[in-house]
Design an enzyme around this catalytic site. Structure first.
Site, short mmCIF file in Angstrom:
data_model
loop_
_atom_site.label_atom_id
_atom_site.label_comp_id
_atom_site.label_asym_id
_atom_site.label_seq_id
_atom_site.Cartn_x
_atom_site.Cartn_y
_atom_site.Cartn_z
N ASN A 239 7.78 15.00 -1.58
CA ASN A 239 7.30 14.06 -2.68
C ASN A 239 6.32 14.90 -3.62
O ASN A 239 6.06 14.60 -4.88
CB ASN A 239 6.58 12.64 -2.13
CG ASN A 239 7.42 11.81 -1.64
OD1 ASN A 239 8.74 11.83 -2.21
ND2 ASN A 239 7.19 10.77 -0.98
N SER B 128 4.51 7.74 3.25
CA SER B 128 4.78 8.67 2.38
C SER B 128 3.85 9.13 1.58
O SER B 128 3.70 10.01 0.62
CB SER B 128 5.97 8.18 1.70
OG SER B 128 5.79 6.84 1.12
N GLU C 122 9.39 15.23 7.87
CA GLU C 122 8.29 15.90 7.83
C GLU C 122 7.34 15.72 9.03
O GLU C 122 6.86 14.51 9.05
CB GLU C 122 7.63 15.63 6.47
CG GLU C 122 8.49 16.10 5.16
CD GLU C 122 7.70 15.77 4.07
OE1 GLU C 122 8.03 16.44 2.86
OE2 GLU C 122 7.05 14.74 3.78
N HIS D 226 7.22 11.48 8.76
CA HIS D 226 7.73 11.10 7.57
C HIS D 226 9.13 11.07 7.27
O HIS D 226 9.73 12.35 7.05
CB HIS D 226 7.02 11.68 6.26
CG HIS D 226 7.49 11.30 4.89
ND1 HIS D 226 7.50 11.95 3.83
CD2 HIS D 226 7.75 9.86 4.54
CE1 HIS D 226 7.92 11.26 2.75
NE2 HIS D 226 8.10 10.10 3.23
P1 NAI Z 1 9.60 -2.75 4.47
O1 NAI Z 1 8.95 -3.51 3.48
O2 NAI Z 1 11.02 -2.67 4.32
O3 NAI Z 1 9.19 -3.05 5.90
C1 NAI Z 1 7.92 -3.09 6.68
C2 NAI Z 1 7.81 -4.07 7.72
O4 NAI Z 1 6.48 -3.83 8.28
C3 NAI Z 1 8.10 -5.47 7.37
O5 NAI Z 1 9.05 -6.02 8.18
C4 NAI Z 1 6.77 -6.23 7.60
O6 NAI Z 1 6.90 -7.52 8.14
C5 NAI Z 1 6.16 -5.39 8.68
N1 NAI Z 1 4.66 -5.40 8.75
C6 NAI Z 1 3.79 -5.36 7.57
N2 NAI Z 1 2.38 -5.28 8.24
C7 NAI Z 1 2.64 -5.19 9.53
C8 NAI Z 1 1.71 -5.27 10.56
N3 NAI Z 1 0.32 -5.09 10.38
N4 NAI Z 1 2.08 -5.07 11.77
C9 NAI Z 1 3.38 -5.21 12.07
N5 NAI Z 1 4.44 -5.28 11.22
C10 NAI Z 1 3.89 -5.19 9.80
O7 NAI Z 1 8.98 -1.27 4.11
P2 NAI Z 1 9.72 0.07 4.32
O8 NAI Z 1 10.43 0.40 3.16
O9 NAI Z 1 10.42 0.10 5.84
O10 NAI Z 1 8.37 1.18 4.77
C11 NAI Z 1 7.57 1.15 5.83
C12 NAI Z 1 6.83 2.37 5.66
O11 NAI Z 1 7.64 3.25 5.55
C13 NAI Z 1 5.80 2.58 4.62
O12 NAI Z 1 4.60 3.26 5.07
C14 NAI Z 1 6.40 3.42 3.53
O13 NAI Z 1 5.77 4.02 2.79
C15 NAI Z 1 7.19 4.18 4.43
N6 NAI Z 1 8.27 5.03 3.80
C16 NAI Z 1 9.31 4.09 3.19
C17 NAI Z 1 10.17 4.93 2.59
C18 NAI Z 1 11.49 4.00 1.78
O14 NAI Z 1 12.27 4.72 1.11
N7 NAI Z 1 11.33 2.70 1.96
C19 NAI Z 1 10.41 6.14 2.73
C20 NAI Z 1 9.60 7.14 3.60
C21 NAI Z 1 8.53 6.37 4.01
#
Ligand code: NAI
Length: 508
Positions: free
Chosen positions: A190, A119, A152, A140
């Site tokens: 955003n 994001s 997006e 996104h």
């Molecule tokens: P989260 O923390 O809930 O989940 C991330 C997952 O990725 C975790 O289970 C972790 O173990 C895993 N992980 C971390 N590094 C890794 C790697 N190198 N290889 C494989 N798995 C790995 O995070 P969330 O909220 O799901 O966000 C994920 C992505 O989505 C980020 O880039 C965030 O910026 C983006 N995003 C998040 C939003 C939100 O509201 N939470 C909205 C839009 C985008």
């Protein structure tokens, strides 16, 4: 190449949501996370979601079973070899995402698309580590993915157009509305979301109104679903504050995006919002508790009212209302010495009007006419520093005379809603001016992603009158001296040419 198998990397909140909509739409899903427990937990939670949806009759039992069967959990990144598209939703770190994309290129087929759900990071920067950056694009989604039906698609500087085209077609197959953006900080949603939160904070910082007053005004006067402080409490300041800082810095300290120390202090004190039980509101006992509105004061006998003719639109609207309320309107050129003085500025503060027209500040109250004054739409009155309490109360009683709620705020260039809505429209105009997205996609993304009314910010601008918004912004810039209010060239030119804010240049 047709996409049938989608790899999802990262089984957190976003990865789960993406896996859900992909499997429900009939795609095979390969789910991987470096933490194997996260993968197992994700599959279990998907099972529960589908069971719930089928129990509620939203999907059939068969669809629930088939969707679950389509989600395969993977123990190794090598399993992504079968995917035609891999969507990454891992931790928001450029170095880690780059490393992952590099590894993926060694595993997947030559024409497999690599998409990032980032994001806040640049897609061009993520793709820079790849042999074939043309196959990389941003995808996104918003949280929660199944409910937020917009995505997006971001073209990096080296992305092939067909990469984004394929993601657009796929989004439609999954029941989501695609919007396309260039690789610029905050993309569309955003970026466009800066207007409301930052201007709301600025108004409170200037002691114009309380958090709750700003929210009530944005809901009940301007017609938004939520005010900025309710929204920030929902998102959590641990998320919103860093986004405010990051977009500001990425645009090299653009004054329109200047964050507020109010949120910095609250983050430091862990007053993050609903998630910590306390944010701008207290969620301790009663989750819906809102401060009570002050009682309406009594209307003084024989109140005489002089309505200033300085802003013609505001004057016309206020005159019609005062007539409907049965006010004793005095029509002399100058206000008599014993009448309430009502002024109706667009963008100016009450003090500027008092000063410019040599009015009696003690008896002057400003009325916001910009959004209309029909019964039931919250009315906003603004005092200058000299307004005496008895004249403030008289105006409150008068304008609440038909049972409509009234907010009384302190002096501000642009009241509360004028300034916030002008900021929202101005930022959206500047997104269009920078060709980050088409006007249609800006409106679509913001109405679906942020729930703004009337079809999005550019349509809001057209509806309220672009020339009025330009007048408001120019007055705000004049009064405050702050460059954050300088009107976008997109807004200025469309007003000069009498065009809609949704109109692209004819020769483009
Ligand atoms: P989260 O923390 O809930 O989940 C991330 C997952 O990725 C975790 O289970 C972790 O173990 C895993 N992980 C971390 N590094 C890794 C790697 N190198 N290889 C494989 N798995 C790995 O995070 P969330 O909220 O799901 O966000 C994920 C992505 O989505 C980020 O880039 C965030 O910026 C983006 N995003 C998040 C939003 C939100 O509201 N939470 C909205 C839009 C985008």
């Amino acid at each position: 190449m047709s996409i049938r198998t989608i790899g999802v990397i990262g089984a957190g909140a976003m990865g789960r949501g993406i896996a859900q909509i992909a499997a429900q739409a009939g795609f095979e899903v390969l789910l991987f996370d470096q933490n194997q427990e996260a993968v197992a937990a994700a599959r279990q939670s998907l099972q529960q979601v589908w069971e719930k949806l089928s129990a509620k009759g939203k999907i059939t039992e068969a669809v629930a079973g088939e969707s679950l069967a389509r989600v395969r959990t993977c123990a190794s990144l090598q399993d992504m070899a079968q995917a035609q598209l891999v969507i990454e939703a891992i931790v928001e770190r450029l170095d880690i995402k780059r490393e992952l994309f590099k590894q993926l290129e060694e595993i997947v087929a030559a024409d497999c698309i690599l998409a990032s759900n980032t994001s806040s990071l640049s897609i061009t920067a993520i793709a820079q580590a790849c042999e074939k950056p043309g196959r990389v694009a941003g995808y996104h989604f918003f949280n929660p993915v199944p409910l937020m039906k917009v995505v997006e698609i971001i073209d990096g500087l080296r992305s092939d157009a067909q990469t984004g085209d394929a993601l657009i077609a796929l989004a439609r197959e999954m029941g989501h509305t695609p919007v396309r953006a260039r690789d610029m900080p905050g993309f569309i949603v955003n970026h466009a979301g800066r207007g409301m939160n930052i201007e709301g904070l600025k108004a409170v910082q200037e002691s114009v109104a309380s958090f709750a007053q700003v929210d009530a005004i944005m809901r009940e006067q301007a017609g938004f679903r939520m005010g900025p402080f309710e929204l920030m409490d929902l998102t959590g300041l641990d998320v919103s504050h860093p986004v405010m800082e990051s977009v500001y810095r990425q645009f090299y300290d653009e004054p329109r995006f200047r964050p507020s120390p109010i949120t910095a202090v609250r983050v430091a004190g862990k007053l993050l919002g609903r998630k910590t039980g306390r944010g701008f509101y207290d969620y301790g006992e009663d989750q819906t508790a809102k401060p009570e509105a002050p009682a309406v004061p009594p209307l003084p006998d024989g109140l005489r009212v002089w309505l200033a003719p300085f802003q013609s639109v505001g004057h016309r609207r206020a005159a019609a209302l005062l007539k409907a309320l049965g006010a004793n309107l005095i029509t002399s050129d100058r206000p008599p010495h014993d009448a309430l003085i009502v002024v109706t500025p667009f963008g100016e503060d009450a003090a500027s009007i008092v000063g410019a027209y040599e009015l009696d500040g003690e008896r002057t109250v400003a009325l916001d006419t910009f959004f209309g004054l029909e019964q039931g739409r919250r009315r906003v009155l603004m005092c200058c520093a000299a307004t005496a309490p008895q004249w403030r109360d008289a105006a409150h009683a008068l304008f609440a005379g038909d049972g409509t709620a009234v907010s009384v705020i302190q002096d501000s260039a642009g009241f509360v809603a004028q300034r916030i809505v002008a900021a929202i429209v101005n930022v959206a105009c500047d997104i269009a001016q920078q060709s980050i997205a088409s006007p249609g996609d800006i409106d679509l993304a913001v109405s679906l992603g942020l729930g703004y009314p009337h079809g999005g910010p550019l349509s809001i601008g057209d509806k309220l009158g672009a020339s009025h918004l330009l007048e408001i912004l120019r007055a705000m810039q004049r009064v405050t001296g702050d460059m954050r209010y300088r009107p976008s060239l997109w807004l200025q030119r469309r007003v000069q040419l009498g065009m809609s804010l949704r109109a692209e240049a004819a020769s483009q």
